[in-house]
Design an enzyme around this catalytic site. Structure first.
Site, PDB file in Angstrom:
ATOM      1  NE  ARG A  70     -38.641  17.509 -29.683  1.00  0.00           N
ATOM      2  CZ  ARG A  70     -39.141  17.962 -30.829  1.00  0.00           C
ATOM      3  NH1 ARG A  70     -38.566  18.977 -31.433  1.00  0.00           N
ATOM      4  NH2 ARG A  70     -40.191  17.389 -31.374  1.00  0.00           N
TER       5      ARG A  70
ATOM      6  NE  ARG B 199     -25.255  12.867  -9.563  1.00  0.00           N
ATOM      7  CZ  ARG B 199     -25.667  13.906 -10.275  1.00  0.00           C
ATOM      8  NH1 ARG B 199     -25.228  14.089 -11.489  1.00  0.00           N
ATOM      9  NH2 ARG B 199     -26.506  14.771  -9.759  1.00  0.00           N
TER      10      ARG B 199
ATOM     11  CG  HIS C 246     -30.581  10.579  -0.743  1.00  0.00           C
ATOM     12  ND1 HIS C 246     -29.516  10.884   0.079  1.00  0.00           N
ATOM     13  CD2 HIS C 246     -31.073  11.771  -1.182  1.00  0.00           C
ATOM     14  CE1 HIS C 246     -29.350  12.205   0.101  1.00  0.00           C
ATOM     15  NE2 HIS C 246     -30.274  12.753  -0.654  1.00  0.00           N
TER      16      HIS C 246
ATOM     17  CG  HIS D 237     -34.482  15.835   0.753  1.00  0.00           C
ATOM     18  ND1 HIS D 237     -34.795  14.535   0.405  1.00  0.00           N
ATOM     19  CD2 HIS D 237     -33.205  16.038   0.302  1.00  0.00           C
ATOM     20  CE1 HIS D 237     -33.764  13.984  -0.231  1.00  0.00           C
ATOM     21  NE2 HIS D 237     -32.800  14.873  -0.307  1.00  0.00           N
TER      22      HIS D 237
END
Lengths: 341, 341
Positions: free
Chosen positions: B109, B223, B230, B247
């Site tokens: 976690r 943001r 993209h 990319h």
């Protein structure tokens, strides 16, 4: 009855009583399992208002709490092209809510989920607190995330179809919280048969967890008390390949093991140990167990998530308090567990 | 040079300059890939002080950013029995840091990780901001978590071994930030060849990202500007099975597509569009591209994580500002993209 759970980022309601209408303005993916869905899916759908509702079924049982199960949920979410404004809704026991919680934590880096828990264990414990995850060959819940639900809807009516064995197993998590956090609740449980005080019993149990989690969401201190019995339980479940014991049954056995260790260390009096044992017995949780291979059992204890130095044991200190001990040597442990060897 | 990035829970340093010693009091699992490790692993290990150091290698390339890759990292972590106090350390490009970030987000976690980025793209963009994730058949980064690193160590010396094509691709993310957030930085890039001003160029780029992320960690507003180019880039990369374009190359093409759309909508003047194109051309990023199948391209755009109603396009509004538009109809888009059809 309603409780509000405060997380770091937001607070969410836990409603206890008749299931009220659940409304969502965009898509909802309802996830349930092969046992619960035939019993309760229609009830839930009749209470759910959303423009688009999708369903996904998973196989029932702890042994299916795996990455394959998560991939299945994600596949349905991508097929439905859920956006970050959409919702996953878990209908079922702790396995379903742990898996839906984890899937929603990682789908598009996190979307909201809600829980309608249908087992006593999920209602009093698993549905509250934000722990999600899956098992793997190394042990239980070892892969997962902290991802709190946006709402929990607890309707005790769902428990009417719960097998007696599962109902009893859920009781273990209530005893756990009473022993570690609340002596009065322990006394209340001793004097109030749960079947006749179901809603209040659940409320009290959730209230303790809410308070603990609000104080320590990420399990750095107080919350560790919720793991009483669990270090052992995880090893017991793993030894049985997650299919011989229900989680609550393993926790009940694990609490008795922790008590034996606490007794040996002088943290617990024998009279108190016997009271805890008697309460567990009332619900048929005074279960026999045999550690087939101590070395392998010990190795599994070492894999526990709480460990940082040694194995972390959560031990009751009388009723209503606990200590976390990481300084236990193997031989002391083995002596304490002689009744199970 | 040093920047501190403020997240919701903690702040972490981004150090730019010669790699300094990295010290950790417990176990460290260093993860790198088959191309970077032979070049730089020894350098890193010579700077790393920890009582137990483990290494794990992944296959290089975006096409390996899958769940299988994550399982490999987790397997090494379980083999080393990392505890929540231990550390994962990513040495490599964005693929490595995205994967190590995600693996560390879900291991027990969540445990801490740090990044030593070795590509320009990772240094100026991927290593800062806390986005982690993997690709699947539905698209890029669709499974993941927000999990910020605890430190980022940027040493431009690592870039001396970077293939020219990759260096240029990294430039795309610098142009992206200049266009959406900082006109002065755009002018600076126009007049300062990056090879001769590397450290300062990186610093300025990271500083913009740090400021944006501090204001909007979870991508709810500002943001989103970091996604300029993209939405298209993810569809371009998917169409090429993550192996035909780097990319950054896909982002460069995607920015030009976004510019064409912005021009059509009157958000961008032709002279500005040409300035952006000229800057990209300086770094060989004025790349040809052909949309083989518009319907399939359009379908991939619909899968973008940012979408909530329609497809979310981030469009420049002159230099230094942007808008997010979800109201574009298919025919307008097709017209704007005619040069690529």
């Amino acid at each position: 009855m309603r409780l509000d759970i405060q997380t770091k980022d937001f607070s969410y309601p836990v409603c206890i009583g008749n299931l009220e209408q659940i409304t969502h303005a965009s898509k909802v993916l309802v996830v349930s399992d092969s046992i619960v869905a035939p019993l309760h899916l229609n009830t839930l759908l009749s209470k759910l208002k959303a423009p688009h509702i999708f369903t996904h079924m998973i196989s029932s049982g702890e042994e299916h709490k795996t990455w394959q199960g998560i991939e299945g949920i994600l596949e349905s979410a991508f097929q439905a092209n859920l956006s970050r404004k959409d919702l996953m809704l878990a209908l079922g026991g702790g396995v379903v809510s742990d898996m839906v919680g984890f899937a929603s934590a990682i789908y598009k880096r996190g979307i909201a989920f809600q829980i309608v828990p249908t087992t006593l264990l999920a209602q009093v414990d698993a549905s509250v607190g934000g722990k999600t995850g899956i098992n793997n060959k190394y042990g239980k819940n070892l892969i997962g995330a902290f991802h709190p639900p946006r709402a929990v809807h607890i309707d005790p009516l769902f428990l009417t179809t719960l097998p007696k064995r599962e109902f009893k197993a859920g009781m273990a998590e209530m005893v756990k919280k009473a022993v570690c956090f609340d002596k009065d609740y322990f006394k209340w449980l001793e004097s109030h048969p749960l079947e006749q005080h179901l809603e209040l019993g659940i409320y009290k149990s959730v209230a303790i967890k809410a308070s603990v989690v609000a104080q320590d969401e990420k399990e750095e201190g107080l919350r560790r008390g919720l793991n009483y019995g669990h270090t052992f339980a995880h090893a017991i479940e793993k030894a049985g390949a997650y299919s011989t014991h229900l989680h609550g049954e393993a926790v009940a056995i694990g609490m008795q093991m922790a008590n034996a260790l606490a007794l040996k260390l002088g943290l617990l009096e024998q009279a108190t140990q016997e009271r805890i044992q008697a309460l567990l017995k009332t619900y048929g949780l005074d279960l026999p167990y045999h550690i087939a291979d101590f070395e392998s059992f010990y190795k599994d204890l070492q894999m526990d998530k709480k460990n940082t130095k040694g194995i972390c044991f959560i031990l009751p200190k009388g009723l209503g308090a606990f200590v976390a001990r990481e300084d236990m040597d193997k031989s002391t442990l083995k002596e304490a567990l002689h009744a199970w060897l």
